[in-house]
Design an enzyme around this catalytic site. Structure first.
Site, PDB file in Angstrom:
ATOM      1  CG  HIS A  83      -1.761   1.250   1.271  1.00 48.06           C
ATOM      2  ND1 HIS A  83      -2.995   1.313   0.659  1.00 48.06           N
ATOM      3  CD2 HIS A  83      -1.554   2.486   1.797  1.00 48.06           C
ATOM      4  CE1 HIS A  83      -3.498   2.509   0.823  1.00 48.06           C
ATOM      5  NE2 HIS A  83      -2.652   3.250   1.517  1.00 48.06           N
ATOM      6  CG  ASP A 162     -12.091   4.215   5.896  1.00 49.14           C
ATOM      7  OD1 ASP A 162     -11.481   5.001   6.638  1.00 49.14           O
ATOM      8  OD2 ASP A 162     -11.916   4.161   4.668  1.00 49.14           O
ATOM      9  NE  ARG A 169      -9.599  11.207   8.800  1.00 48.07           N
ATOM     10  CZ  ARG A 169      -8.792  10.365   8.151  1.00 48.07           C
ATOM     11  NH1 ARG A 169      -9.237   9.172   7.792  1.00 48.07           N
ATOM     12  NH2 ARG A 169      -7.558  10.701   7.863  1.00 48.07           N
ATOM     13  CB  SER A 184      -8.408   5.595   7.023  1.00 52.06           C
ATOM     14  OG  SER A 184      -8.983   5.564   5.743  1.00 52.06           O
ATOM     15  CE  LYS A 188      -9.389   2.335   3.290  1.00 53.65           C
ATOM     16  NZ  LYS A 188      -9.465   3.571   2.489  1.00 53.65           N
TER      17      LYS A 188
END
Lengths: 438, 438
Positions: A83, A162, A169, A184, A188
């Site tokens: 990621h 989320d 946010r 967040s 996931k």
């Protein structure tokens, strides 16, 4: 849940008791917490922080708020993922997923769309005609089974908490908070059932976290919270002081990735391959399929040299419905476009000093999004012909912009002003990997 | 208005530019700001504060968000007001308004209902049969014209921005913020068109601001922000370490106030008269009707001795529709009720050490409200027969509770535990006025 007492606790800078945050998240998804209460709590968290234990509880509760995927099957290869926090020209996922799949790992990747500094792997792939990113869970499993890897868009059923919190946010200036960013991202990944993950946290003038110290803090938080949820994790803090590689945009980046997988990484594309090898080697070592990073890098390089990584990419594109006719000549993916050349106004050494301005210029051209509803223009993008520390001669092409609309180009060029300078003396570029967190 | 940028600014601890807060308030009232955005900003303000200039702008914008009253008429007497942050047994408004009216000032008072630590002058007056607190502006003006003063409930048309923000603060743990408390109080006073105001900021174990340093900070903020809006203001920080005076509740307090105005202030009621004179003298001196506080106190005392203050009170009650038959024998206002005596379990010196528990007990009896929707029982209350430092003998009555329902009494007595203690040595009570802010 005494929601006012809950907010009060964090506003007063005290820690939440065990189970409190989990109850809050469950109530939030159930509709038992008002948006204005959730946003007040988010602001209190942004300003007063969350401990690691609190962040782990928040992340676990968010992961548990929706559907979870379980990849564990006896004897199946390890499930790995990468990621990135996002940066200009970051097409590493497109290169790395086929390489890892070719090396025998399973790489079920759930990726995002472009928004602000967030990269849009999904948008990039959608520049391939026919490519489908919205797959059902069974279809997702079939593609992973068939091609070793798949890259799909996040479904609304994964970590819906989320979705709610991120929406708030975004509208309440509470995006920049390391515990909230961590929760967040990791929630996931946890819901997606990944076993080993490597985080690529970008830092520098083109990154969401321009300060290396902040980026390192986020990287450490991602790693420790992932481990708190039972996910094996490492992180690299990497260079986003300049765009990564040659292409930046959507179809141009897919073309560059395909070229790299065809063994055609040359010039600035070398950095993309190098970073893919760095990140991939961590995953190979973590999941135990190679004893050390050097061996892992050799094996991953071999997947490119042998053409197996490219074959895996072609298989994945085909399995997800995408056309493959362009793949033998990757740059043929590009649609017709107009070209504008930015040239060196004098000779010297190039220094990227405000890379975010290049990202902003690309967004204005249509390659990214400022708002969720902005439309992507697949052909908009750029080829970056000079990097940090490169010797340039007056008149050399530094950037080749691809665009469709002159007024957008004008805006983009105005914004680009100050993104780089040409200095009279040589300078040392920053390394590709600034920090490793294991 | 870039609302996300606006919230960001305060979340980052920066100051808002001139006009920004005014635009925010105008948008909020127009419906152009989401509740969750307003509450995130409120939390950022609670944690990062507002400068005096920002608080003045917020207050002015809130005052301008609704209807404003203008009392200025050439040659008319000065318009004055007193505002208290609320405490147990605080019936000063009922005593002071008639005294000031009798001394020739105009006292158009807009008061509130009981909520938590907030006193409920309006609830108290509604224990007088027939008394109307919801007056139209013309009716309000007529009563002030006729009786020199009136005490009415706040209309929803006054400072509606405060109504919106207060509702959010109550639900998001953002009540405790000196700039937000200041803006809420002063905006209503500004909209009500008062020229001179004295604030009675309570401190001690029975007050919303138990720490004297915090109370002083609020007092200074109220004074400076009022002045920023062109209102002449002073503040006293006063004693709420023990209930004020003899009675605490609703009809009992009205009875005590009437008795004081009849010249029957004795025992603990003396403190109510003393504090009324202190606050009134500040207003007399501020508005220039007396040269100094000593002369002002003499003149105010004289309004009681002469019976003129009592007459003024009777006139006001009559003009607002209230029955006056009870006024010659003030305690006859009390409805039938049951009585419970709390007695000294040993001899010694009384020390009120957690007066808030007495307030909580009164609320449980039905004299106050924890939630806006709680119903007030007018007869519920108490007579406080012993104060801080009083010598008591075992078996002496310390508190006489008035109640209607045994289960409520039991709850109240449980809550009272620890409100006071009897020490074996003498102790010095705190002064009535702890600080004067001019």
């Amino acid at each position: 849940l005494d929601i006012v007492g809950f907010i009060h606790r964090k506003a007063d800078g005290r820690a939440h008791g065990p189970g409190e945050i989990a109850t809050f998240v469950a109530e939030l998804v159930r509709g038992g917490v008002a948006d204005y209460q959730a946003s007040a709590w988010l602001m209190a968290v942004k300003l007063n922080g969350l401990s690691e234990a609190e962040t782990v509880e928040l992340t676990r509760a968010m992961a548990a708020s929706g559907r979870r995927i379980n990849w564990k099957v006896r004897g199946a290869p390890p499930t790995v993922d990468k990621h990135s926090t996002g940066g200009e020209g970051d097409k590493v996922t497109l290169v790395l997923v086929p390489m890892l799949a070719a090396a025998g790992l399973r790489v079920p990747t759930i990726a995002g769309r472009a928004l602000g500094f967030t990269g849009g792997t999904i948008d990039k792939l959608e520049s391939i005609p026919g490519f489908r990113t919205a797959l059902s869970e069974p279809a997702f499993r079939r593609v992973v089974q068939m091609a070793g890897g798949a890259i799909v868009a996040q479904s609304a059923h994964v970590a819906p908490a989320d979705g709610i919190l991120y929406g708030l946010r975004d509208a309440t200036a509470t995006v920049e908070s390391i515990p909230l960013i961590t929760a967040s991202i990791v929630s996931k990944k946890a819901a997606e059932g990944v076993e080993h993950i490597v985080y690529d946290v970008k830092t520098g003038s083109g990154a969401f976290m321009p300060e290396p110290a902040q980026a390192e803090k986020l990287a450490r938080s991602l790693v420790s919270v992932s481990r708190g949820l039972g996910i094996d994790a490492r992180a690299l803090v990497t260079n986003m002081y300049e765009p990564l590689g040659f292409a930046a945009g959507n179809s141009v980046e897919v073309a560059e990735a395909a070229a790299i997988l065809r063994g055609e990484a040359e010039g600035r594309s070398g950095a993309v391959l190098d970073l893919s090898l760095e990140l991939g080697a961590e995953l190979m070592a973590m999941s135990g399929v190679e004893r050390n990073r050097a061996a892992a890098k050799r094996r991953l390089s071999e997947t490119v040299a042998s053409g197996r990584a490219f074959d895996q990419f072609e298989q994945m594109v085909k399995a997800q419905g995408g056309s493959t006719g362009w793949m033998k000549k990757p740059w043929s993916l590009l649609r017709p476009h107009r070209t504008h050349l930015v040239k060196a106004v004098r000779s010297g050494w190039l220094r990227w000093k405000a890379a975010w301005k290049f990202g902003e210029a690309l967004r204005l051209l249509g390659a990214g999004r400022a708002r969720r509803t902005d439309r992507i223009l697949p052909e908009a993008g750029a080829l970056v012909r000079a990097g940090d520390g490169d010797r340039v001669t007056k008149g050399d092409v530094l950037i080749e912009f691809h665009y469709g609309d002159s007024s957008r180009l004008r805006q983009a060029l105005d914004t680009l002003d100050g993104a780089f300078e040409i200095s009279s003396g040589p300078l040392k570029p920053k390394p590709l990997v600034l920090k490793r967190i294991r």
